[in-house]
Design a protein around this motif. Structure first.
Motif, PDB file in Angstrom:
ATOM      1  N   SER A  24       0.827  -1.207   0.000  1.00 40.99           N
ATOM      2  CA  SER A  24       0.000   0.000   0.000  1.00 40.99           C
ATOM      3  C   SER A  24       0.863   1.260   0.000  1.00 40.99           C
ATOM      4  O   SER A  24       0.524   2.254  -0.658  1.00 40.99           O
ATOM      5  CB  SER A  24      -0.931   0.000   1.214  1.00 40.99           C
ATOM      6  OG  SER A  24      -1.782  -1.121   1.194  1.00 40.99           O
ATOM      7  N   VAL A  90      -6.930  -0.957   0.393  1.00 41.42           N
ATOM      8  CA  VAL A  90      -7.553   0.216  -0.231  1.00 41.42           C
ATOM      9  C   VAL A  90      -7.634   1.375   0.763  1.00 41.42           C
ATOM     10  O   VAL A  90      -7.329   2.523   0.413  1.00 41.42           O
ATOM     11  CB  VAL A  90      -8.957  -0.141  -0.770  1.00 41.42           C
ATOM     12  CG1 VAL A  90      -9.729   1.116  -1.165  1.00 41.42           C
ATOM     13  CG2 VAL A  90      -8.851  -1.087  -1.963  1.00 41.42           C
ATOM     14  N   LEU A  93      -4.145   2.822   1.241  1.00 44.72           N
ATOM     15  CA  LEU A  93      -3.741   3.628   0.092  1.00 44.72           C
ATOM     16  C   LEU A  93      -4.456   4.969   0.096  1.00 44.72           C
ATOM     17  O   LEU A  93      -3.849   6.015  -0.191  1.00 44.72           O
ATOM     18  CB  LEU A  93      -4.041   2.878  -1.209  1.00 44.72           C
ATOM     19  CG  LEU A  93      -3.734   3.639  -2.506  1.00 44.72           C
ATOM     20  CD1 LEU A  93      -2.259   4.021  -2.566  1.00 44.72           C
ATOM     21  CD2 LEU A  93      -4.109   2.807  -3.716  1.00 44.72           C
ATOM     22  N   LEU A 136      -5.900  -4.128  -4.888  1.00 46.26           N
ATOM     23  CA  LEU A 136      -6.438  -2.774  -4.713  1.00 46.26           C
ATOM     24  C   LEU A 136      -7.859  -2.686  -5.242  1.00 46.26           C
ATOM     25  O   LEU A 136      -8.350  -1.613  -5.575  1.00 46.26           O
ATOM     26  CB  LEU A 136      -5.524  -1.743  -5.392  1.00 46.26           C
ATOM     27  CG  LEU A 136      -4.179  -1.550  -4.690  1.00 46.26           C
ATOM     28  CD1 LEU A 136      -3.304  -0.578  -5.463  1.00 46.26           C
ATOM     29  CD2 LEU A 136      -4.357  -1.081  -3.247  1.00 46.26           C
TER      30      LEU A 136
END
Length: 204
Positions: A24, A90, A93, A136
């Motif tokens: 990430s 996710v 990130l 992702l």
């Protein structure tokens, strides 16, 4: 006598944590380079970047929201473990792109160099996530779901989506920015295609 080192083994919790954090973070750094140069990429991240350029909204927030509809598909296709890991990746990130942008600046970064470095960094981040049973999210999950349901190859779905993203980018970005963006996307795909082989990495 068999060689036990060749048998698949499960990652420990600590190994998964560091792998997902590394993946990430690398992806976040890649997005910082990408947006600094005003470039775009493919998949859901590329759509989120385009939306952020047009609206001024944060990439992280847009990316997080765009992924929400795909988690049920991820659970149906890949199971709860994959879905939870992907959600965490996710979310990380989404947060890290905003944080890293406040920690890094560039005095000189040419578009072609940035595109290549971006592709390498994102590629390494995705490899780490794949090897720890995460992704992702987004279009990749949809592509696998459609392949299961209709037989339409997942790679073709992703290719069609990426073509639409880059076509839309032509209305938002200068032509040369789109060309450099395509270079970055090519590097990402080469890194994954060359290095992502189950016979080279057997842990799960």
């Amino acid at each position: 006598m068999t060689d036990d080192t060749s048998k698949p083994h499960n990652h420990s919790l600590l190994e998964d944590v560091q792998g997902i954090l590394f993946g990430s973070t690398m992806a976040g750094l890649g997005i910082v380079i990408l947006t600094h140069l005003g470039l775009v990429t493919g998949q859901t991240a590329g759509l989120a970047v385009l939306i952020s350029y047009v609206t001024g909204w944060s990439f992280g927030a847009v990316f997080f929201v765009l992924n929400l509809p795909f988690y049920w598909l991820g659970y149906s296709r890949m199971g709860l473990r994959f879905t939870i890991k992907t959600f965490i990746a996710v979310a990380l990130l989404s947060v890290l792109t905003k944080f890293l942008a406040t920690q890094i600046s560039f005095d000189t970064l040419t578009p072609w160099t940035g595109a290549v470095i971006f592709g390498m960094i994102i590629g390494s981040g995705l490899l780490a996530l794949f090897r720890h049973g995460a992704s992702l999210g987004g279009v990749g999950i949809l592509a696998l779901y459609l392949q299961d349901k209709t037989g339409f190859r997942a790679g073709y779905t992703q290719l069609c989506f990426d073509a639409c993203v880059f076509a839309a980018a032509l209305f938002v970005l200068p032509l040369m920015s789109v060309i450099w963006s395509l270079l970055g996307a090519l590097v990402i795909n080469l890194v994954i295609a060359i290095n992502h082989r189950k016979d080279w990495y057997v842990a799960t």
